[in-house]
Write an enzyme that holds these catalytic residues in place. Structure first.
Site, mmCIF file in Angstrom:
data_model
loop_
_atom_site.group_PDB
_atom_site.id
_atom_site.type_symbol
_atom_site.label_atom_id
_atom_site.label_comp_id
_atom_site.label_asym_id
_atom_site.label_seq_id
_atom_site.Cartn_x
_atom_site.Cartn_y
_atom_site.Cartn_z
ATOM 1 N N ARG A 100 0.839 -1.190 0.000
ATOM 2 C CA ARG A 100 0.000 0.000 0.000
ATOM 3 C C ARG A 100 0.883 1.252 0.000
ATOM 4 O O ARG A 100 1.967 1.266 0.605
ATOM 5 C CB ARG A 100 -0.892 0.013 1.239
ATOM 6 C CG ARG A 100 -1.898 1.158 1.250
ATOM 7 C CD ARG A 100 -2.582 1.286 2.592
ATOM 8 N NE ARG A 100 -3.583 2.349 2.583
ATOM 9 C CZ ARG A 100 -4.134 2.852 3.678
ATOM 10 N NH1 ARG A 100 -3.791 2.397 4.864
ATOM 11 N NH2 ARG A 100 -5.032 3.814 3.584
ATOM 12 N N HIS A 101 0.409 2.293 -0.662
ATOM 13 C CA HIS A 101 1.136 3.565 -0.671
ATOM 14 C C HIS A 101 1.328 4.093 0.751
ATOM 15 O O HIS A 101 0.608 3.710 1.686
ATOM 16 C CB HIS A 101 0.378 4.597 -1.510
ATOM 17 C CG HIS A 101 -0.977 4.932 -0.949
ATOM 18 N ND1 HIS A 101 -1.169 5.794 0.110
ATOM 19 C CD2 HIS A 101 -2.218 4.495 -1.295
ATOM 20 C CE1 HIS A 101 -2.448 5.886 0.393
ATOM 21 N NE2 HIS A 101 -3.118 5.104 -0.450
ATOM 22 N N TRP B 167 -4.786 13.019 4.130
ATOM 23 C CA TRP B 167 -6.204 12.658 4.184
ATOM 24 C C TRP B 167 -6.405 11.329 4.902
ATOM 25 O O TRP B 167 -7.410 11.148 5.588
ATOM 26 C CB TRP B 167 -6.788 12.596 2.774
ATOM 27 C CG TRP B 167 -7.141 13.943 2.210
ATOM 28 C CD1 TRP B 167 -6.620 15.154 2.587
ATOM 29 C CD2 TRP B 167 -8.080 14.215 1.171
ATOM 30 N NE1 TRP B 167 -7.169 16.159 1.842
ATOM 31 C CE2 TRP B 167 -8.073 15.616 0.955
ATOM 32 C CE3 TRP B 167 -8.907 13.430 0.390
ATOM 33 C CZ2 TRP B 167 -8.875 16.237 0.006
ATOM 34 C CZ3 TRP B 167 -9.717 14.034 -0.567
ATOM 35 C CH2 TRP B 167 -9.702 15.425 -0.750
ATOM 36 N N GLU C 73 -7.259 3.333 -6.769
ATOM 37 C CA GLU C 73 -8.196 3.049 -5.677
ATOM 38 C C GLU C 73 -9.626 3.030 -6.222
ATOM 39 O O GLU C 73 -9.918 3.549 -7.309
ATOM 40 C CB GLU C 73 -8.049 4.122 -4.592
ATOM 41 C CG GLU C 73 -8.958 3.967 -3.379
ATOM 42 C CD GLU C 73 -8.791 2.646 -2.647
ATOM 43 O OE1 GLU C 73 -9.248 1.617 -3.206
ATOM 44 O OE2 GLU C 73 -8.239 2.634 -1.540
ATOM 45 N N ARG D 256 -0.403 9.676 -4.960
ATOM 46 C CA ARG D 256 0.139 9.150 -3.706
ATOM 47 C C ARG D 256 0.895 7.845 -3.920
ATOM 48 O O ARG D 256 1.867 7.567 -3.214
ATOM 49 C CB ARG D 256 -0.969 8.974 -2.669
ATOM 50 C CG ARG D 256 -2.156 8.097 -3.082
ATOM 51 C CD ARG D 256 -3.283 8.289 -2.082
ATOM 52 N NE ARG D 256 -4.439 7.422 -2.280
ATOM 53 C CZ ARG D 256 -5.479 7.719 -3.051
ATOM 54 N NH1 ARG D 256 -5.488 8.848 -3.757
ATOM 55 N NH2 ARG D 256 -6.517 6.899 -3.128
#
Length: 201
Positions: A10-11, A16, A84, A60
């Site tokens: 995952r990034h 956020w 995403e 991202r």
């Protein structure tokens, strides 16, 4: 036919993410702690014998791949199919502001979880799997790091694990760790979950 091995990551955490705001296919900057974590992780990833980085084209994910690649120095391929989930009308809103009954109804739909105006988890799974199978053909016999998103990783792995994607299911893996998928003959399978990375070379 030689197999391709994918390591899904995952990034790094974004501003956020920390604020519990829905990003979907929008972006926000990586948080300082996320950047630092990616930098710390890179030397251990080098021990996996990687040949390429495959990443979502969202900012991202690309930024995370860029940080990792300061150490890995690998060719990078972008694929928008690894984005995403599209959260439609919920994009940009805080999770706390989504009406509880609307969120509960969406989650109870399992694979058909679809934010208003967005896409379903099943659609995310389908496009992401197509991206991985295509990448396997181009990288037969190699290991590839895939930098993508929580929704993508869950959709692909939950499908391979036969999960219903319902809120009462216990977690199958730690989305913050590296997950391995193997592709042979156009078929994906789970290689290993929650990989313990090798010591830094």
């Amino acid at each position: 036919m030689p197999q391709a091995v994918f390591y899904l990551l995952r990034h790094a955490a974004t501003l956020w993410n920390l604020g519990k705001r829905i990003q979907g296919q929008w972006d926000s900057e990586l948080a300082p702690a996320g950047k630092a974590r990616a930098g710390e992780l890179a030397p251990s990833l080098a021990g996996l014998g990687l040949a390429r980085i495959l990443t979502s084209d969202l900012g991202r994910a690309k930024a995370t791949a860029g940080i990792l690649n300061l150490a890995l120095r690998l060719p990078v391929t972008l694929d928008r199919r690894l984005r995403e989930q599209h959260f439609g009308e919920w994009t940009g809103r805080y999770w706390r502001d989504i009406p509880a009954d609307a969120l509960a109804a969406a989650e109870a739909a399992g694979w058909n979880f679809t934010p208003p105006g967005g896409e379903s988890r099943a659609e995310v799974r389908q496009r992401a799997e197509h991206a991985l199978v295509d990448a396997a053909r181009a990288n037969a016999g190699r290991s590839v790091l895939v930098v993508t998103h929580q929704g993508v990783i869950k959709a692909v792995l939950y499908h391979l694990l036969g999960r219903a994607f319902l809120p009462d299911e216990p977690p199958a893996f730690d989305v913050g760790r590296v997950q391995q998928i193997v592709c042979r003959g156009g078929s994906l399978s789970v290689g290993a979950l929650d990989i313990v990375l090798p010591d830094r070379p």
